[in-house]
Design an enzyme around this catalytic site. Structure first.
Site, short mmCIF file in Angstrom:
data_model
loop_
_atom_site.label_atom_id
_atom_site.label_comp_id
_atom_site.label_asym_id
_atom_site.label_seq_id
_atom_site.Cartn_x
_atom_site.Cartn_y
_atom_site.Cartn_z
N ILE A 24 5.23 43.37 -99.53
CA ILE A 24 6.41 44.19 -99.26
C ILE A 24 6.05 45.61 -98.84
O ILE A 24 6.92 46.41 -98.53
CB ILE A 24 7.35 44.24 -100.48
N GLN B 20 2.40 48.18 -97.24
CA GLN B 20 1.01 48.24 -96.82
C GLN B 20 0.58 49.69 -96.73
O GLN B 20 1.29 50.52 -96.16
CB GLN B 20 0.83 47.55 -95.45
N GLY B 21 -0.59 50.01 -97.29
CA GLY B 21 -1.12 51.36 -97.24
C GLY B 21 -2.52 51.37 -96.66
O GLY B 21 -2.99 50.36 -96.12
N CYS C 159 -5.55 51.66 -98.21
CA CYS C 159 -6.50 50.80 -98.92
C CYS C 159 -5.79 50.01 -100.02
O CYS C 159 -6.41 49.61 -101.00
CB CYS C 159 -7.64 51.63 -99.52
N GLN D 197 -2.20 47.27 -100.92
CA GLN D 197 -1.02 46.50 -100.54
C GLN D 197 -0.06 46.47 -101.72
O GLN D 197 -0.49 46.50 -102.87
CB GLN D 197 -1.39 45.06 -100.17
N VAL D 198 1.23 46.44 -101.42
CA VAL D 198 2.24 46.27 -102.46
C VAL D 198 2.82 44.88 -102.30
O VAL D 198 3.34 44.52 -101.24
CB VAL D 198 3.34 47.34 -102.36
N ASP E 126 3.25 64.02 -101.37
CA ASP E 126 3.58 63.08 -100.29
C ASP E 126 5.05 62.69 -100.36
O ASP E 126 5.40 61.51 -100.23
CB ASP E 126 2.68 61.85 -100.39
#
Length: 484
Positions: free
Chosen positions: A14, A16-17, A19, A21-22, A127
């Site tokens: 659901i 993506q970053g 390094c 993932q969610v 952020d």
């Protein structure tokens, strides 16, 4: 890896970053969905990874995402967090175009409450973007993704370049030492501007173009906005960081204080320090130790026990908020309800008629009780530490469903079903059952993951007071219902 998959079922990606993932996952024990941030150690620095977990462990605020459990393996770190049922602020504004001031104000107040709480804890986010703010269906705001967050001391300056370009502050873009708290204040200004205009003030991926925009345009605010809101946006997005207000000062700005809305209470407890006795008892039936439950919550261990307790409590509250659909009734026949006999109640809660009364039907009518032989109508009531209470409102109708809910400490109530074959027509409307009909003790719990899931589901249904258990525990017991 095995430890994680033994407790959770991974579903889909659901988020993506850089390094991480969610993932959407399901807690096997309770069936509750959670968000899992999966961080691969070899793909990024390990210290910032643990920093995010440590920061979330320090927070407990209604407008900050709640961390439930941390599972670390040789290659990965799993951050198990509550799942926000809603959209990101970016998607919310994209769908709406932009928000009116009265619509934006309550959302912004929640952000201020969360960031003021963080700054008082020495935590900075660094952020704050529309993508890192979730808006749930009930209008509650949740700040997520503390991946760039850190802890600082007042007056401490930094020069680490770590922001996303469109939301970067002037001091970061021009490589000047900066106060990280003022970074968050700038972020609040960018978010507020986006909410009321539907646009990003400085929208470019080029550092050089962004520098020119900031120097040339300063902060152009639409004239259609109120004077107070224009003033607030200009204050938040002042290019000189020393002139930017603190979050505490923003909270008393005239635009923020306009109206009757109150700021969320930062003292609201989401992860309790002491377990609820009823939930702890239900967890005891599936193998959890009472002392381990208490220690995990009090010491905030973020382990399997703490996550299971929090998810179970959330599931119970969610189930109790649902209206219960009753079957159609004949208005000429009074429904006969009763509380199940104590020996057949799975949670082992026994109450006698001599104990203090704590639970009564709201219509104050006598209710026949099924159990041993009797020739009189009795009214039984229970008392105990009620956790969940629900209002009752019943209107029997023919060929029409209606809502039935219970009043009082409902975790101790259960209703037995009555069949028409067993009505004694020779009596004067009284109902009795044979003394030879004895309840049979429930069978042992099934083994394996499915058995545990069914067990916790049955316990939750009993805590939710009106949802019948799937497990048959009254084998051999005769039941009676009114003849229609």
């Amino acid at each position: 890896m095995e430890k994680f998959h033994a407790q959770y079922e991974m579903l889909e990606t659901i988020g993506q970053g850089g390094c991480a993932q969610v993932k959407l996952a399901r807690h096997r024990l309770t069936g509750t969905h959670v968000a899992v941030k999966v961080i691969v150690k070899r793909e990024c620095w390990f210290n910032p990874v643990m920093s995010e977990a440590e920061l979330l462990m320090m927070t407990d605020h209604p407008n900050i995402i709640s961390l439930l459990q941390v599972i670390e393996t040789k290659k990965k770190v799993y951050l198990i967090m509550e799942l926000c049922e809603g959209k990101s602020l970016y998607q919310h504004i994209q769908n709406a175009g932009y928000l009116q001031e009265d619509e934006a104000r309550p959302l912004f107040k929640q952000l201020l409450s969360a960031m003021n709480y963080c700054h008082n804890q020495g935590i900075v986010h660094r952020d704050l973007t529309p993508d890192n703010i979730m808006v749930e269906k009930d209008g509650k705001v949740k700040i997520i993704d503390f991946g760039l967050g850190t802890q600082e001391k007042p007056g401490q300056n930094h020069n680490l370049f770590c922001e996303i370009y469109p939301f970067s502050t002037p001091e970061v873009l021009f490589n000047r030492p900066y106060d990280m708290r003022k970074i968050d204040v700038w972020g609040l200004g960018v978010v507020l501007y986006f909410m009321v205009t539907g646009k990003i003030l400085f929208d470019t991926a080029s550092v050089e173009k962004l520098r020119k925009q900031i120097v040339a345009e300063k902060c152009s605010v639409p004239c259609r906005l109120s004077v107070e809101l224009q003033d607030l946006i200009r204050l938040l997005m002042t290019d000189i960081p020393e002139l930017r207000p603190t979050v505490a000062e923003v909270m008393v700005h005239p635009w923020v204080t306009e109206g009757s809305g109150v700021l969320p209470d930062p003292c609201e407890e989401h992860i309790p320090l002491k377990p609820d006795p009823a939930i702890a008892k239900a967890m005891g039936f599936i193998g959890f130790q009472a002392q381990d439950i208490e220690d995990s919550l009090c010491q905030r261990k973020f382990n399997e026990t703490m996550a299971s307790y929090c998810l179970l409590k959330k599931q119970i509250l969610k189930e109790c908020d649902r209206p219960i659909r009753a079957q159609p009734m004949n208005p000429s026949v009074t429904p006969l309800s009763s509380l199940v006999d104590a020996p057949t109640f799975h949670l082992g809660l026994r109450r006698t008629e001599t104990e203090p009364t704590g639970l009564r039907l709201s219509d104050n009518k006598e209710v026949p009780v099924c159990g041993n032989s009797t020739s009189k109508k009795r009214e039984r009531s229970f008392s105990g530490p009620g956790v969940l209470s629900r209002p009752i409102n019943t209107t029997p109708t023919m060929d029409q469903t209606h809502t039935r809910t219970w009043s009082g400490p409902c975790i101790y109530s259960n209703v037995c079903t009555i069949h028409p074959n067993s009505i004694n027509e020779s009596t004067e409307g009284h109902i009795s059952t044979s003394a030879e009909d004895k309840p049979v003790h429930s069978r042992g719990w099934p083994r394996g993951i499915k058995g545990w899931t069914r067990k916790i589901g049955n316990a939750m249904r009993k805590l939710c007071c009106c949802i019948p258990s799937k497990e048959t525990s009254h084998l051999g017991q005769r039941r009676v219902c009114p003849k229609i």
